[in-house]
Design a protein around this motif. Structure first.
Motif, short mmCIF file in Angstrom:
data_model
loop_
_atom_site.label_atom_id
_atom_site.label_comp_id
_atom_site.label_asym_id
_atom_site.label_seq_id
_atom_site.Cartn_x
_atom_site.Cartn_y
_atom_site.Cartn_z
N LEU A 59 0.84 -1.19 0.00
CA LEU A 59 0.00 0.00 0.00
C LEU A 59 0.88 1.26 0.00
CD1 LEU A 59 -2.86 1.29 0.33
CD2 LEU A 59 -2.44 1.21 2.81
N THR A 60 0.71 2.12 -0.99
CA THR A 60 1.49 3.37 -1.06
C THR A 60 0.92 4.37 -0.06
OG1 THR A 60 2.05 3.04 -3.39
CG2 THR A 60 2.22 5.28 -2.53
N VAL A 61 1.79 4.89 0.80
CA VAL A 61 1.34 5.81 1.86
C VAL A 61 1.96 7.19 1.74
CG1 VAL A 61 0.81 3.97 3.50
CG2 VAL A 61 3.13 4.95 3.45
N GLN A 62 2.93 7.36 0.87
CA GLN A 62 3.53 8.68 0.65
C GLN A 62 4.00 8.77 -0.78
OE1 GLN A 62 6.76 9.73 3.29
NE2 GLN A 62 7.31 11.52 2.11
N GLY A 63 3.73 9.88 -1.43
CA GLY A 63 4.13 10.07 -2.82
C GLY A 63 5.55 10.56 -2.94
N TYR A 64 5.84 11.24 -4.02
CA TYR A 64 7.19 11.78 -4.23
C TYR A 64 7.46 12.89 -3.23
CZ TYR A 64 7.36 9.04 -8.47
OH TYR A 64 7.36 7.99 -9.36
N GLY A 65 8.73 13.06 -2.88
CA GLY A 65 9.10 13.97 -1.81
C GLY A 65 9.54 15.35 -2.27
N ASN A 66 9.99 16.12 -1.31
CA ASN A 66 10.50 17.47 -1.53
C ASN A 66 11.92 17.38 -2.08
OD1 ASN A 66 11.48 20.16 -1.08
ND2 ASN A 66 9.85 20.44 0.43
N PRO A 67 12.27 18.18 -3.09
CA PRO A 67 13.60 18.06 -3.71
C PRO A 67 14.71 18.87 -3.06
CG PRO A 67 12.31 19.65 -4.92
CD PRO A 67 11.39 19.11 -3.83
N ASN A 68 14.42 19.58 -1.96
CA ASN A 68 15.42 20.51 -1.44
C ASN A 68 16.71 19.85 -0.99
OD1 ASN A 68 14.14 23.05 -1.79
ND2 ASN A 68 12.77 22.59 -0.09
N TYR A 69 16.63 18.65 -0.42
CA TYR A 69 17.86 17.99 -0.02
C TYR A 69 18.72 17.68 -1.24
CZ TYR A 69 21.12 14.69 2.13
OH TYR A 69 22.26 14.05 2.55
N SER A 70 18.08 17.23 -2.31
CA SER A 70 18.82 16.99 -3.56
C SER A 70 19.42 18.28 -4.09
CB SER A 70 17.89 16.38 -4.61
OG SER A 70 17.39 15.13 -4.18
N TYR A 71 18.66 19.37 -4.02
CA TYR A 71 19.18 20.66 -4.49
C TYR A 71 20.41 21.08 -3.70
CZ TYR A 71 14.74 21.34 -7.05
OH TYR A 71 13.67 21.21 -7.90
N SER A 72 20.43 20.75 -2.41
CA SER A 72 21.56 21.16 -1.57
C SER A 72 22.82 20.35 -1.88
CB SER A 72 21.20 20.99 -0.09
OG SER A 72 21.16 19.63 0.29
N LEU A 73 22.66 19.20 -2.55
CA LEU A 73 23.80 18.34 -2.86
C LEU A 73 24.30 18.48 -4.29
CD1 LEU A 73 22.65 14.97 -1.19
CD2 LEU A 73 24.14 16.73 -0.21
N LEU A 74 23.39 18.56 -5.24
CA LEU A 74 23.74 18.47 -6.65
C LEU A 74 24.41 19.74 -7.17
CD1 LEU A 74 20.62 16.59 -8.01
CD2 LEU A 74 22.99 15.83 -8.28
N LYS A 75 25.48 19.53 -7.93
CA LYS A 75 26.25 20.64 -8.49
C LYS A 75 25.41 21.47 -9.45
CE LYS A 75 30.95 21.23 -10.25
NZ LYS A 75 32.17 20.49 -10.68
N GLN A 76 24.44 20.86 -10.12
CA GLN A 76 23.61 21.58 -11.08
C GLN A 76 22.64 22.54 -10.40
OE1 GLN A 76 21.84 17.55 -11.97
NE2 GLN A 76 20.14 18.83 -12.69
N PHE A 77 22.50 22.41 -9.08
CA PHE A 77 21.63 23.31 -8.33
C PHE A 77 22.48 24.17 -7.37
CE2 PHE A 77 18.85 19.69 -9.46
CZ PHE A 77 17.93 20.38 -10.23
#
Length: 333
Positions: free
Chosen positions: A196-214
């Motif tokens: 059973l899916t209980v949470q959809g896709y998440g917030n991207p801010n952690y990825s933004y804080s890591l990725l060089k393209q952001f």
């Protein structure tokens, strides 16, 4: 003499065969990878993947790194630094993560964290077979929950000589109502209806804080470490809850343990805040420090000023603090 020559021949042949099972890794340079076929599970075919740098001459000590959730091993600076300090380096992409994701699988999903025990057993057995008689485990976030849970199952037969935890996921980072009412309810449902899916896709801010393209410094494969994460299922919530409940009671491991966290957490919202670059926005650092004390008899804790959730991906001065802490601690083993 003939017997001795035969022994030497067999030793060389074994070494050649072991090396031949590795192929060049996507990280390039001298990194290698080896894929292990594991027994099928409820989704079908299963593999796990061991990544390593070539053995150092006459070195019989190694570190095995275990990644976090929505993650895989890509931190070459970590592997290179560990090699430079006289340890052979290995990293495991657990089943359904990174290099080990197969088309038939729901990425990152499990019904129990015990499913990963066979992967870690396989990695440790391989590292031992390759001549290492001293092994340290290093783990981040969900890996930092899986590894003490795994070691707790090995009491009396501890396969490693020390444990290094980078922001371990020892408790949920929610308010009282979520943690005491909602999560236990979803966990119970997860035993009955794991898909059973209980949470959809998440917030991207952690990825933004890591990725060089952001806004970050790093490059990695976003098919394996996804910018928006992946929908979570009730069975996964149950798996995490089950392990955390065991850990939070206190498990008293008898190996030396180093536990590191940022000095502060910051609540993540949909809006970007510069504090995301200098805080743990995934976990509550007070929970890490609180429950970390119950992991064993020989605990060392350190807080990293301005550390991010994955401390070794923090800005330079903070990650230098992490490396100093780790290698100073290792000198005392």
């Amino acid at each position: 003499m003939a017997r001795r020559l035969l022994f030497v021949y067999l030793l060389i042949l074994t070494s050649v065969c072991l090396h031949a099972q590795y192929t060049p890794d996507v990280l390039g340079d001298d990194y290698l990878r080896r894929t292990f076929q594991m027994p099928d599970d409820y989704e079908g075919k299963v593999v796990c993947t061991l990544v390593k740098k070539p053995q150092l001459p006459d070195v019989k000590q190694a570190i095995l790194y275990i990644h976090g959730y929505n993650d895989y091993f890509f931190q070459k600076q970590l592997g290179d630094s560990i090699n430079a300090h006289g340890y052979n380096f290995y990293a495991m992409d657990l089943r359904k993560y990174g290099r080990s994701i197969l088309p038939n699988q729901n990425p990152f999903f499990c019904k129990s964290l015990k499913e990963y025990f066979a992967d870690i057993d396989t990695a440790i057995a391989t590292i031992q077979a390759e001549g290492n008689d001293k092994i340290l485990l290093m783990a981040h976030s969900t890996g930092g929950l899986i590894t003490p849970y795994y070691l707790n199952s090995k009491k009396g037969n501890m396969p490693i000589d020390g444990l290094i935890l980078n922001s371990p996921f020892l408790d949920w980072n929610f308010g009282w109502f979520m943690e005491r009412i909602i999560i236990p309810t979803v966990s119970f449902i997860g035993k009955l209806f794991p898909n059973l899916t209980v949470q959809g896709y998440g917030n991207p801010n952690y990825s933004y804080s890591l990725l060089k393209q952001f806004k970050g410094e790093w490059e990695y494969d976003t098919n394996w470490k996804m910018i928006f994460g992946h929908p979570k299922k009730a069975g996964w919530i149950h798996a995490i809850q089950e392990a955390q409940q065991t850990i939070q009671k206190g498990i008293e491991l008898d190996c030396p343990i180093l536990i590191m966290s940022s000095n502060k957490s910051f609540p993540e919202t949909k809006k970007w805040h510069n504090e995301y670059m200098t805080s743990d926005i995934v976990l509550n650092v007070q929970d890490i420090q609180k429950y970390g004390k119950g992991l064993g008899f020989h605990i060392t804790q350190d807080t990293i000023q301005n550390g991010m959730h994955d401390l070794i991906l923090s800005e330079k001065s903070s990650r230098n603090h992490v490396y100093r802490t780790v290698f100073d601690w290792m000198k005392g083993l």
